[in-house]
Enzyme design. Structure first.
Site, mmCIF file in Angstrom:
data_model
loop_
_atom_site.group_PDB
_atom_site.id
_atom_site.type_symbol
_atom_site.label_atom_id
_atom_site.label_comp_id
_atom_site.label_asym_id
_atom_site.label_seq_id
_atom_site.Cartn_x
_atom_site.Cartn_y
_atom_site.Cartn_z
ATOM 1 N N SER A 142 0.820 -1.220 0.000
ATOM 2 C CA SER A 142 0.000 0.000 0.000
ATOM 3 C C SER A 142 0.853 1.270 0.000
ATOM 4 C CB SER A 142 -0.907 0.014 1.225
ATOM 5 O OG SER A 142 -1.566 1.259 1.260
ATOM 6 N N LYS A 163 -13.405 -4.326 3.575
ATOM 7 C CA LYS A 163 -14.297 -3.198 3.261
ATOM 8 C C LYS A 163 -15.768 -3.513 3.554
ATOM 9 C CE LYS A 163 -11.548 -0.776 -0.208
ATOM 10 N NZ LYS A 163 -11.551 -0.165 -1.539
ATOM 11 N N ASP A 185 -14.175 5.951 -2.379
ATOM 12 C CA ASP A 185 -13.555 5.457 -3.618
ATOM 13 C C ASP A 185 -14.168 6.112 -4.865
ATOM 14 O OD1 ASP A 185 -11.632 3.746 -2.585
ATOM 15 O OD2 ASP A 185 -13.032 2.086 -2.382
ATOM 16 N N TYR A 228 -3.184 2.112 -11.814
ATOM 17 C CA TYR A 228 -2.055 3.052 -11.801
ATOM 18 C C TYR A 228 -0.707 2.346 -11.903
ATOM 19 C CZ TYR A 228 -2.636 1.960 -6.853
ATOM 20 O OH TYR A 228 -2.810 1.302 -5.662
ATOM 21 N N GLY A 282 -16.378 -3.327 -16.305
ATOM 22 C CA GLY A 282 -16.177 -4.072 -15.058
ATOM 23 C C GLY A 282 -17.355 -3.891 -14.118
ATOM 24 N N LYS A 318 -23.398 -10.197 -13.309
ATOM 25 C CA LYS A 318 -22.896 -9.236 -12.315
ATOM 26 C C LYS A 318 -23.204 -7.807 -12.754
ATOM 27 C CE LYS A 318 -18.797 -9.949 -10.338
ATOM 28 N NZ LYS A 318 -17.374 -10.360 -10.350
HETATM 29 P P1 NAP Z 1 -12.730 -6.979 -8.563
HETATM 30 O O1 NAP Z 1 -13.815 -6.715 -7.604
HETATM 31 O O2 NAP Z 1 -11.994 -8.270 -8.488
HETATM 32 O O3 NAP Z 1 -13.336 -6.812 -10.068
HETATM 33 C C1 NAP Z 1 -12.556 -7.131 -11.194
HETATM 34 C C2 NAP Z 1 -13.326 -6.836 -12.488
HETATM 35 O O4 NAP Z 1 -12.432 -7.101 -13.586
HETATM 36 C C3 NAP Z 1 -14.568 -7.684 -12.699
HETATM 37 O O5 NAP Z 1 -15.544 -6.927 -13.367
HETATM 38 C C4 NAP Z 1 -14.041 -8.805 -13.602
HETATM 39 O O6 NAP Z 1 -15.035 -9.367 -14.444
HETATM 40 C C5 NAP Z 1 -13.076 -8.020 -14.472
HETATM 41 N N1 NAP Z 1 -12.069 -8.928 -15.075
HETATM 42 C C6 NAP Z 1 -11.046 -9.537 -14.443
HETATM 43 N N2 NAP Z 1 -10.342 -10.296 -15.309
HETATM 44 C C7 NAP Z 1 -10.971 -10.172 -16.517
HETATM 45 C C8 NAP Z 1 -10.739 -10.713 -17.805
HETATM 46 N N3 NAP Z 1 -9.702 -11.548 -18.045
HETATM 47 N N4 NAP Z 1 -11.561 -10.360 -18.825
HETATM 48 C C9 NAP Z 1 -12.603 -9.512 -18.601
HETATM 49 N N5 NAP Z 1 -12.879 -8.964 -17.392
HETATM 50 C C10 NAP Z 1 -12.073 -9.289 -16.368
HETATM 51 O O7 NAP Z 1 -11.569 -5.867 -8.466
HETATM 52 P P2 NAP Z 1 -11.713 -4.329 -7.975
HETATM 53 O O8 NAP Z 1 -11.442 -4.256 -6.518
HETATM 54 O O9 NAP Z 1 -12.969 -3.760 -8.514
HETATM 55 O O10 NAP Z 1 -10.428 -3.671 -8.700
HETATM 56 C C11 NAP Z 1 -10.346 -3.609 -10.113
HETATM 57 C C12 NAP Z 1 -9.133 -2.796 -10.559
HETATM 58 O O11 NAP Z 1 -9.223 -1.469 -10.058
HETATM 59 C C13 NAP Z 1 -7.790 -3.329 -10.044
HETATM 60 O O12 NAP Z 1 -6.868 -3.213 -11.111
HETATM 61 C C14 NAP Z 1 -7.413 -2.389 -8.919
HETATM 62 O O13 NAP Z 1 -6.015 -2.250 -8.751
HETATM 63 C C15 NAP Z 1 -8.011 -1.068 -9.436
HETATM 64 N N6 NAP Z 1 -8.345 -0.116 -8.353
HETATM 65 C C16 NAP Z 1 -7.787 1.136 -8.375
HETATM 66 C C17 NAP Z 1 -8.104 2.054 -7.390
HETATM 67 C C18 NAP Z 1 -7.478 3.438 -7.407
HETATM 68 O O14 NAP Z 1 -7.480 4.120 -6.362
HETATM 69 N N7 NAP Z 1 -6.988 3.914 -8.523
HETATM 70 C C19 NAP Z 1 -9.003 1.702 -6.373
HETATM 71 C C20 NAP Z 1 -9.591 0.413 -6.378
HETATM 72 C C21 NAP Z 1 -9.250 -0.499 -7.384
HETATM 73 P P3 NAP Z 1 -15.903 -10.659 -13.968
HETATM 74 O O15 NAP Z 1 -16.997 -10.108 -13.099
HETATM 75 O O16 NAP Z 1 -16.404 -11.229 -15.233
HETATM 76 O O17 NAP Z 1 -14.964 -11.564 -13.221
#
Ligand code: NAP
Length: 284
Positions: A19, A70, A106, A227, A131, A160
């Site tokens: 982190s 969370k 967020d 990022y 997503g 979803k």
């Molecule tokens: P999550 O709950 O695991 O959701 C992941 C999403 O990605 C789901 O919609 C999933 O689709 C999709 N996905 C994963 N692999 C895939 C593939 N091969 N093909 C198509 N879709 C795919 O994760 P999250 O917590 O939302 O985080 C998602 C991203 O956001 C991460 O990269 C994280 O680092 C980033 N993030 C950034 C910040 C920031 O402050 N900038 C904050 C939070 C998260 P399915 O539903 O079909 O599995």
């Protein structure tokens, strides 16, 4: 100088070694002679309640909460802000008079970064969110809550996207629809801003891209909340098409800045937080 007046803040989660938040907050506080200290608090699930009880009796004024707590944290809170309640998860806790109050910054973090960096007015725009996971949930619910004109959620697992879209419409403004992520072509002409919340393109699989970038044109704003890398394949290709682009650093910094505002009722040193993060990423 740490002394008895130092106000304590912390990040609750497990694991925390990757982190950026503790360094981002502490360096910015130090630069501004602010008497706050932000600690990583790595906790096993069975110990959350005891840790929170202890924290209430110390100089803590707030916490951030990250993976995997969370949702779990909500069981231990005295109050939950209405937006966090709609989102169904909490990333920020304010501690006041030994009471724990939960918030979610967020989605607001992303929205603030769009407003500040790209002068986006949420009510005037149509959003396509790629997503339907945790980040998408915070963003979709926040955008709807702030009056987005239209939102389409595109996901690989269509069920979803459907249930998130229905939940947004039920709990907030009726402005949300959903599609299969392979059918973006059908909605791209009615889209102003594309937000990638999938993990596609994240390090180490940086060659991945969540959509066919041939569908983009210069009128689109493309925001990727990833990022690492700082410029994903999606953003590289979108930039070639003349799109305005934004990476995930703005969301990261602004979710922290919004949390600071909730804890202290003061503005956060956002510029310094941004600088710390940029330097950290360059070093990685
Ligand atoms: P999550 O709950 O695991 O959701 C992941 C999403 O990605 C789901 O919609 C999933 O689709 C999709 N996905 C994963 N692999 C895939 C593939 N091969 N093909 C198509 N879709 C795919 O994760 P999250 O917590 O939302 O985080 C998602 C991203 O956001 C991460 O990269 C994280 O680092 C980033 N993030 C950034 C910040 C920031 O402050 N900038 C904050 C939070 C998260 P399915 O539903 O079909 O599995």
């Amino acid at each position: 100088m740490i002394n008895t007046k130092t106000k304590l803040l912390g990040l609750l989660g497990n694991p925390l070694e990757h982190s950026f938040s503790p360094v981002m907050h502490n360096e910015a506080y130090k630069k501004n002679n602010m008497n706050y200290l932000y600690l990583p608090i790595e906790v096993e699930e069975g110990n959350i309640e005891e840790v929170l009880n202890g924290i209430k009796h110390m100089n803590f004024i707030g916490l951030n909460v990250t993976i995997p707590y969370k949702i779990k944290i909500m069981e231990y809170l005295d109050e939950i802000d209405p937006l966090a309640e709609k989102i169904g998860s909490v990333n920020t806790v304010k501690i006041k008079n030994k009471k724990l109050i939960g918030y979610n910054t967020d989605g607001i973090g992303l929205l603030k970064s769009l407003e500040k960096d790209s002068k986006v007015k949420v009510r005037e725009n149509r959003f396509l969110i790629l997503g339907a996971g945790g980040a998408s949930r915070s963003i979709a619910m926040t955008l709807a809550d702030k009056g987005a004109k239209n939102i389409v959620i595109a996901n690989r697992t269509i069920n979803k996207a459907k249930s998130l879209s229905e939940e947004v419409n039920d709990k907030s403004k009726k402005c949300c629809n959903y599609i299969d992520i392979n059918d973006i072509e059908n909605v791209i002409k009615e889209t102003d801003i594309i937000i990638n919340t999938t993990s596609l393109g994240m390090y180490p699989k940086i060659e991945n891209c969540p959509m066919d970038t041939g569908l983009l044109n210069k009128n689109h704003l493309v925001s990727d909340i990833i990022y690492n890398p700082i410029k994903t394949k999606l953003l590289i290709e979108a930039e070639k098409k003349g799109c305005k682009i934004q990476n995930g650093l703005g969301m990261l910094v602004n979710q922290g800045a919004e949390a600071f505002k909730i804890w202290t009722e003061e503005e956060a040193p956002v510029k310094d937080m941004e600088e710390v993060i940029n330097n950290l990423i360059l070093k990685e």
